[in-house]
Design a protein around this motif. Structure first.
Motif, PDB file in Angstrom:
ATOM      1  N   GLN A  29       0.829  -1.203   0.000  1.00  0.00           N
ATOM      2  CA  GLN A  29       0.000   0.000   0.000  1.00  0.00           C
ATOM      3  C   GLN A  29       0.865   1.255   0.000  1.00  0.00           C
ATOM      4  O   GLN A  29       0.560   2.234  -0.698  1.00  0.00           O
ATOM      5  CB  GLN A  29      -0.922   0.013   1.220  1.00  0.00           C
ATOM      6  N   LEU A  30       1.953   1.229   0.761  1.00  0.00           N
ATOM      7  CA  LEU A  30       2.856   2.372   0.810  1.00  0.00           C
ATOM      8  C   LEU A  30       3.463   2.632  -0.562  1.00  0.00           C
ATOM      9  O   LEU A  30       3.519   3.778  -1.022  1.00  0.00           O
ATOM     10  CB  LEU A  30       3.959   2.111   1.847  1.00  0.00           C
TER      11      LEU A  30
ATOM     12  N   GLN B 192      12.170   1.731  -2.861  1.00  0.00           N
ATOM     13  CA  GLN B 192      12.743   1.135  -1.659  1.00  0.00           C
ATOM     14  C   GLN B 192      11.818   0.103  -1.034  1.00  0.00           C
ATOM     15  O   GLN B 192      12.274  -0.848  -0.409  1.00  0.00           O
ATOM     16  CB  GLN B 192      13.054   2.231  -0.635  1.00  0.00           C
ATOM     17  N   VAL B 193      10.509   0.305  -1.185  1.00  0.00           N
ATOM     18  CA  VAL B 193       9.576  -0.541  -0.431  1.00  0.00           C
ATOM     19  C   VAL B 193       8.818  -1.541  -1.298  1.00  0.00           C
ATOM     20  O   VAL B 193       8.173  -2.444  -0.763  1.00  0.00           O
ATOM     21  CB  VAL B 193       8.560   0.310   0.368  1.00  0.00           C
ATOM     22  N   ASP B 194       8.889  -1.408  -2.638  1.00  0.00           N
ATOM     23  CA  ASP B 194       8.128  -2.353  -3.470  1.00  0.00           C
ATOM     24  C   ASP B 194       8.942  -3.579  -3.860  1.00  0.00           C
ATOM     25  O   ASP B 194       8.471  -4.455  -4.591  1.00  0.00           O
ATOM     26  CB  ASP B 194       7.573  -1.660  -4.716  1.00  0.00           C
ATOM     27  N   GLY B 195      10.198  -3.645  -3.399  1.00  0.00           N
ATOM     28  CA  GLY B 195      11.031  -4.804  -3.659  1.00  0.00           C
ATOM     29  C   GLY B 195      11.778  -4.767  -4.973  1.00  0.00           C
ATOM     30  O   GLY B 195      12.585  -5.654  -5.260  1.00  0.00           O
ATOM     31  N   SER B 196      11.533  -3.728  -5.783  1.00  0.00           N
ATOM     32  CA  SER B 196      12.167  -3.670  -7.101  1.00  0.00           C
ATOM     33  C   SER B 196      13.541  -3.017  -7.062  1.00  0.00           C
ATOM     34  O   SER B 196      14.386  -3.283  -7.922  1.00  0.00           O
ATOM     35  CB  SER B 196      11.274  -2.893  -8.071  1.00  0.00           C
ATOM     36  N   GLY B 197      13.773  -2.126  -6.091  1.00  0.00           N
ATOM     37  CA  GLY B 197      15.028  -1.395  -6.031  1.00  0.00           C
ATOM     38  C   GLY B 197      15.185  -0.383  -7.141  1.00  0.00           C
ATOM     39  O   GLY B 197      16.284   0.121  -7.391  1.00  0.00           O
TER      40      GLY B 197
END
Length: 288
Positions: free
Chosen positions: A46-47, A101-106
């Motif tokens: 969600q973030l 940073q937070v969706d895991g993709s970098g």
């Protein structure tokens, strides 16, 4: 509004150190110095979705504002609109960085801005519409800055410290954006018959897109009722003072045929992105 309001207020807010207007000016990492650890209990999906959508709104509207360069009615207006665009561009930089940073993709900010196709963007439709005349652009700016300010006021209390910091700083800038738009809406609406007619037409043209903003204010866990009440109060005050007629969505308002938050867009977004992304896509390995 004082004569130096456009310039000096913004300089003072940024410490007068030359890093004027844009969040991203003066350093490479747009989140430098902020603890980026995601707190326990925060929904990272969600973030990330919230940061991406708000970043897309900012980037697309910044591009539209940039198109007023050399075309605005006066030089000071042109500079003012460009500075508002830089503020939004800076917000987009930080929001994209947080999303990566937070969706895991970098992924970095350039990846989100330059290397996604239109269907991957999540901006609201109002942001992507062509500029039209000055009155239409002012009507759009008034609506979007009022709505974005209401969202950011809530997001400043986000449990994620990065999003909270972005929103808290954004509140100061969006307050000025709303003031700039409101002053021009009043000036045009309460001016000549020609300016009044154009300002009324601008509000009428934007009205069909209000439902997308106000009927979905609860996205990302925000208080939709508070957002809507805040925005409607501002728009009513400006319209009443300027002698303008305001059409707000009701429970019976038909939903829009497309919704930008779902990746459905008008035909206007693709050409805008093609212009924005052309240099980066021509040389993906370039350093900016």
């Amino acid at each position: 509004m004082s004569e130096d309001h456009v310039y000096m207020t913004l300089v003072e807010e940024h410490g007068g150190d030359g890093a004027r207007w844009a969040f991203g000016t003066g350093f490479e990492d747009p989140l430098y110095g902020i603890d980026t650890t995601v707190p326990t209990g925060v929904d990272t999906a969600q973030l990330a979705a919230c940061c991406l959508a708000l970043g897309d709104d900012a980037l697309v509207l910044a591009q539209r504002l940039a198109q007023w360069c050399t075309c605005a009615p006066e030089l000071e207006i042109e500079v003012g609109l460009a500075n508002l665009g830089l503020d939004l561009l800076g917000q987009a930089r930080m929001l994209y960085t947080r999303a990566g940073q937070v969706d895991g993709s970098g992924r970095g900010e350039d990846s989100y801005a330059y290397f996604r196709d239109p269907a991957e963007f999540r901006n609201v439709l109002l942001a992507e519409l062509p500029n039209g005349d000055f009155a239409f652009s002012i009507a759009r700016l008034l609506i979007l800055s009022s709505w974005r300010l209401a969202l950011f006021a809530q997001l400043a209390e986000s449990p994620d410290p990065v999003l909270a910091a972005i929103a808290a700083k954004g509140v100061k800038e969006l307050t000025y954006h709303r003031e700039f738009a409101a002053e021009w809406a009043l000036r045009l609406g309460d001016g000549t018959d020609e300016s009044h007619g154009r300002m009324q037409a601008g509000l009428d043209e934007t009205a069909e897109h209000l439902a997308e903003l106000l009927m979905r204010g609860g996205d990302f866990g925000l208080d939709a009722t508070s957002v809507r009440a805040n925005v409607e109060a501002v728009l009513r005050q400006v319209a009443d003072t300027a002698g303008l007629t305001l059409r707000l969505p009701t429970a019976n308002t038909a939903p829009a045929t497309a919704c930008g938050r779902d990746g459905e867009h008008t035909d206007h977004l693709a050409p805008l992105l093609a212009e924005l992304q052309s240099e980066a896509r021509a040389d993906p390995e370039a350093s900016w």
